[in-house]
Scaffold this motif. Structure first.
Motif, PDB file in Angstrom:
ATOM      1  N   MET A   1       0.811  -1.218   0.000  1.00 11.50           N
ATOM      2  CA  MET A   1       0.000   0.000   0.000  1.00 11.50           C
ATOM      3  C   MET A   1       0.844   1.268   0.000  1.00 11.50           C
ATOM      4  N   SER A   2       2.134   1.166  -0.323  1.00  9.94           N
ATOM      5  CA  SER A   2       2.999   2.349  -0.334  1.00  9.94           C
ATOM      6  C   SER A   2       3.063   3.019  -1.690  1.00  9.94           C
ATOM      7  N   THR A   3       2.424   2.459  -2.729  1.00 12.71           N
ATOM      8  CA  THR A   3       2.434   3.063  -4.056  1.00 12.71           C
ATOM      9  C   THR A   3       1.007   3.424  -4.464  1.00 12.71           C
ATOM     10  N   PRO A   4       0.825   4.548  -5.133  1.00 14.96           N
ATOM     11  CA  PRO A   4      -0.520   4.965  -5.552  1.00 14.96           C
ATOM     12  C   PRO A   4      -1.223   3.937  -6.429  1.00 14.96           C
ATOM     13  N   LEU A   5      -0.465   3.231  -7.280  1.00 16.53           N
ATOM     14  CA  LEU A   5      -1.089   2.267  -8.180  1.00 16.53           C
ATOM     15  C   LEU A   5      -1.796   1.167  -7.405  1.00 16.53           C
ATOM     16  N   MET A   6      -1.098   0.554  -6.433  1.00 15.86           N
ATOM     17  CA  MET A   6      -1.702  -0.556  -5.702  1.00 15.86           C
ATOM     18  C   MET A   6      -2.817  -0.092  -4.774  1.00 15.86           C
ATOM     19  N   VAL A   7      -2.689   1.104  -4.217  1.00 17.28           N
ATOM     20  CA  VAL A   7      -3.772   1.631  -3.374  1.00 17.28           C
ATOM     21  C   VAL A   7      -5.041   1.815  -4.209  1.00 17.28           C
ATOM     22  N   SER A   8      -4.893   2.382  -5.398  1.00 17.78           N
ATOM     23  CA  SER A   8      -6.067   2.612  -6.246  1.00 17.78           C
ATOM     24  C   SER A   8      -6.666   1.301  -6.737  1.00 17.78           C
ATOM     25  N   LEU A   9      -5.814   0.298  -7.020  1.00 15.94           N
ATOM     26  CA  LEU A   9      -6.340  -1.000  -7.459  1.00 15.94           C
ATOM     27  C   LEU A   9      -7.070  -1.705  -6.322  1.00 15.94           C
ATOM     28  N   ALA A  10      -6.510  -1.640  -5.111  1.00 11.71           N
ATOM     29  CA  ALA A  10      -7.187  -2.248  -3.956  1.00 11.71           C
ATOM     30  C   ALA A  10      -8.526  -1.561  -3.711  1.00 11.71           C
ATOM     31  N   ARG A  11      -8.562  -0.261  -3.864  1.00 13.15           N
ATOM     32  CA  ARG A  11      -9.829   0.455  -3.710  1.00 13.15           C
ATOM     33  C   ARG A  11     -10.853  -0.045  -4.738  1.00 13.15           C
ATOM     34  N   SER A  12     -10.449  -0.166  -5.998  1.00 11.65           N
ATOM     35  CA  SER A  12     -11.380  -0.611  -7.042  1.00 11.65           C
ATOM     36  C   SER A  12     -11.910  -2.011  -6.763  1.00 11.65           C
ATOM     37  N   VAL A  13     -11.022  -2.917  -6.346  1.00 15.06           N
ATOM     38  CA  VAL A  13     -11.421  -4.301  -6.123  1.00 15.06           C
ATOM     39  C   VAL A  13     -12.469  -4.394  -5.021  1.00 15.06           C
ATOM     40  N   TYR A  14     -12.221  -3.764  -3.864  1.00 20.74           N
ATOM     41  CA  TYR A  14     -13.134  -3.917  -2.733  1.00 20.74           C
ATOM     42  C   TYR A  14     -14.356  -3.004  -2.840  1.00 20.74           C
ATOM     43  N   GLN A  15     -14.255  -1.947  -3.605  1.00 21.84           N
ATOM     44  CA  GLN A  15     -15.422  -1.084  -3.780  1.00 21.84           C
ATOM     45  C   GLN A  15     -16.425  -1.717  -4.739  1.00 21.84           C
ATOM     46  N   ARG A  16     -15.955  -2.451  -5.723  1.00 26.78           N
ATOM     47  CA  ARG A  16     -16.848  -3.014  -6.728  1.00 26.78           C
ATOM     48  C   ARG A  16     -17.226  -4.467  -6.462  1.00 26.78           C
ATOM     49  N   LEU A  17     -16.338  -5.216  -5.795  1.00 33.98           N
ATOM     50  CA  LEU A  17     -16.607  -6.624  -5.544  1.00 33.98           C
ATOM     51  C   LEU A  17     -16.977  -6.913  -4.095  1.00 33.98           C
ATOM     52  N   GLY A  18     -16.703  -5.962  -3.201  1.00 30.57           N
ATOM     53  CA  GLY A  18     -16.924  -6.233  -1.788  1.00 30.57           C
ATOM     54  C   GLY A  18     -15.857  -7.181  -1.261  1.00 30.57           C
ATOM     55  N   GLY A  19     -16.127  -7.795  -0.110  1.00 27.83           N
ATOM     56  CA  GLY A  19     -15.165  -8.726   0.459  1.00 27.83           C
ATOM     57  C   GLY A  19     -14.592  -8.231   1.779  1.00 27.83           C
ATOM     58  N   ARG A  20     -13.546  -8.922   2.256  1.00 30.04           N
ATOM     59  CA  ARG A  20     -12.924  -8.616   3.535  1.00 30.04           C
ATOM     60  C   ARG A  20     -11.483  -8.166   3.317  1.00 30.04           C
ATOM     61  N   PRO A  21     -11.195  -6.876   3.396  1.00 27.69           N
ATOM     62  CA  PRO A  21      -9.803  -6.427   3.275  1.00 27.69           C
ATOM     63  C   PRO A  21      -8.884  -7.071   4.302  1.00 27.69           C
ATOM     64  N   ALA A  22      -9.417  -7.516   5.440  1.00 25.21           N
ATOM     65  CA  ALA A  22      -8.592  -8.168   6.457  1.00 25.21           C
ATOM     66  C   ALA A  22      -7.916  -9.417   5.908  1.00 25.21           C
ATOM     67  N   ASP A  23      -8.423  -9.994   4.805  1.00 23.36           N
ATOM     68  CA  ASP A  23      -7.774 -11.158   4.215  1.00 23.36           C
ATOM     69  C   ASP A  23      -6.368 -10.835   3.726  1.00 23.36           C
ATOM     70  N   LEU A  24      -6.082  -9.546   3.480  1.00 20.64           N
ATOM     71  CA  LEU A  24      -4.745  -9.149   3.042  1.00 20.64           C
ATOM     72  C   LEU A  24      -3.698  -9.341   4.132  1.00 20.64           C
ATOM     73  N   LEU A  25      -4.128  -9.576   5.356  1.00 18.50           N
ATOM     74  CA  LEU A  25      -3.206  -9.657   6.488  1.00 18.50           C
ATOM     75  C   LEU A  25      -2.781 -11.085   6.811  1.00 18.50           C
ATOM     76  N   LYS A  26      -3.156 -12.050   6.021  1.00 15.78           N
ATOM     77  CA  LYS A  26      -2.809 -13.443   6.297  1.00 15.78           C
ATOM     78  C   LYS A  26      -1.319 -13.676   6.071  1.00 15.78           C
ATOM     79  N   GLN A  27      -0.554 -13.550   7.145  1.00  9.59           N
ATOM     80  CA  GLN A  27       0.889 -13.630   7.033  1.00  9.59           C
ATOM     81  C   GLN A  27       1.351 -15.000   6.541  1.00  9.59           C
TER      82      GLN A  27
END
Length: 490
Positions: free
Chosen positions: A300-326
């Motif tokens: 999430m330190s680059t504008p490209l990935m932040v904007s893509l993550a926003r598009s994915v969860y805004q249009r598809l829904g889901g649980r952003p917490a899944d990104l934290l699965k170490q």
């Protein structure tokens, strides 16, 4: 009276045809003529090009949402200072921030660039960090602050330059600008380059073949004259490898790095988004604040990935917490791949549902088909070592190499049979013998097959052309065409 008509009507028809041909020729010349023309004063040519460049990139900045107040902040700072004329370091601190005040950011970029004695700069950053955005800002800043008749920045893609085949920077710039703005005619841009009135902003040095990057920097240093400005953008790692490998630096050019997006800027940006009810970023916010160097924090330190993550969860829904699965995502690249795998589905999920005012023959988007097509294009670009989609070459690549010879042989055999049938029909007295008939038809078919192959391979794949309309002198051209046709009809 009939005799008069008999002599006048054919002449009128011929005159009308001549008038039509003349009008068509003048219309084609009118459409092909470059804007302005090299015969105009060079300062006027520069001002015309500046207006075109400003209009183009202002439109692009709006399309990218750079003028929106909710845009993700973007910061930049000097990484390395420039070398002075005699090798001494020139201490300059070029820094800035784009946080919604678009015009102020553009002005700051232009002022920082004007501080440089040689007006040269290298912009570096991580993939997706916003280097192209800064190049657009700098282009607009220079074009807005330039005096009348002053140098004009032109933003060009480095991927179209082969510094081995075209060793001179000016030669490549002239061709690229002519193709983009002057209908493939070079008179005007050559005149501007001769007067040092063009500042190349070369975006994406990392998109060139690795063997060509060092040569590109060398050719740029050899080509730029005293006072000529130039800007290069490149990924940070590729530029560091380039310098470590022995490539010369760009003369008198500081290196400006695009900074990673700050954690609080990311959180503030995502909090302003209207999310679906089931989407909660609270766990991600906590992780970003506690451990910004975690895989999701780096992602999430680059504008490209932040904007893509926003598009994915805004249009598809889901649980952003899944990104934290170490245990699943051990690095930033694992998290990025997880997000990227959903981008196509998210893009097509935005398609509106049909209603009474919508298209009559509405078909829902086929995500599987789109994924298959886009994958094919990505693989094709990779196999051919290209970063830009050269769409007009796809047809040739799709054909098997056996298609031309097979088609030529089939066409030749068809023509041979046609000639044989024609001889049989026309030669009622059978004066042409069987051997002669076979020889004539076979020779005709074979000659056509050879000619077909020669034309096929010699023609190649032409590049698409652009039609530019110039109103200057249009009335005079139409008047001359009309008078010429009228004179011919008389």
């Amino acid at each position: 009276m009939s005799a008069v008509r008999g002599t006048v009507e054919p002449a009128s028809v011929v005159g009308l045809l001549l008038a039509s041909v003349t009008f068509a020729y003048d219309t084609a010349s009118f459409l092909r003529q470059q804007p302005g023309g090299a015969s105009r004063p060079v300062a006027a040519l520069a001002d015309d090009l500046a207006r075109t460049v400003e209009k183009e990139w202002l439109s692009e900045s709006r399309a990218r949402g750079l003028r929106d107040h909710g845009v993700l902040p973007l910061s930049w700072m000097t990484e390395r200072t420039a070398d002075g004329p005699e090798g001494a370091a020139v201490t300059l601190r070029l820094s800035g921030r784009l946080d919604g005040d678009f015009d102020a950011a553009v002005q700051r970029m232009a002022e920082s660039f004007d501080q440089l004695a040689g007006r040269r700069m290298v912009l570096v950053g991580e993939p997706g960090s916003g280097k192209t955005v800064l190049a657009i800002l700098l282009t607009l800043g220079i074009v807005k602050s330039r005096p009348e008749g002053g140098p004009v920045p032109v933003l060009l893609s480095a991927s179209s330059w082969d510094p081995i085949a075209t060793p001179k920077l000016d030669e490549w710039v002239a061709q690229a600008v002519a193709d983009t703005y002057y209908g493939f005619k070079r008179e005007a841009i050559d005149a501007l380059l001769a007067e040092n009135l063009v500042i190349p902003v070369i975006d994406g040095l990392d998109e060139m073949r690795e063997s060509g990057r060092r040569t590109a920097v060398q050719r740029t240093n050899e080509s730029i004259r005293q006072g000529r400005g130039v800007v290069l953008t490149c990924r940070a790692a590729e530029y560091a490898d380039l310098i470590a490998g022995g490539s010369p630096t760009l003369h008198q050019a500081p290196v400006v790095r695009v900074e990673p997006v700050a954690v609080e800027d990311v959180i503030r940006y995502l909090q302003d988004v209207p999310w679906p009810p089931e989407v909660s970023w609270d766990d991600v916010y906590a992780e970003l604040r506690a451990n910004p160097q975690s895989p999701v924090g780096q992602m999430m330190s680059t504008p490209l990935m932040v904007s893509l993550a926003r598009s994915v969860y805004q249009r598809l829904g889901g649980r952003p917490a899944d990104l934290l699965k170490q245990h699943v995502y051990e690095s930033r690249y694992d998290v990025e791949d997880y997000v990227l795998d959903q981008v196509i589905e998210a893009a097509y999920a935005e398609a509106p549902a049909p209603d009474e005012t919508g298209p009559r023959f509405y078909r829902p988007p086929d995500v599987a088909k789109a994924t298959r097509w886009l994958t094919y294009l990505a693989v094709d670009l990779h196999l051919h070592g290209q970063r830009d989609l050269v769409w007009w070459q796809l047809a040739q690549r799709l054909l098997s190499p056996w298609v031309p010879p097979v088609v030529s042989v089939a066409a030749g055999m068809f023509l041979m049979a046609l000639v044989s049938a024609g001889i049989s029909v026309l030669d009622g007295d059978h004066r042409v013998g069987l051997v002669a008939t076979i020889a004539i038809s076979a020779g005709t078919g074979a000659g056509f097959s050879v000619l077909f192959l020669v034309v096929w391979f010699a023609s190649g794949t032409p590049s698409p052309r652009r039609i530019l309309v110039n109103r200057h002198g249009a009335f005079a051209r139409c008047r001359d065409a009309f008078l010429t046709g009228l004179a011919a009809a008389r």
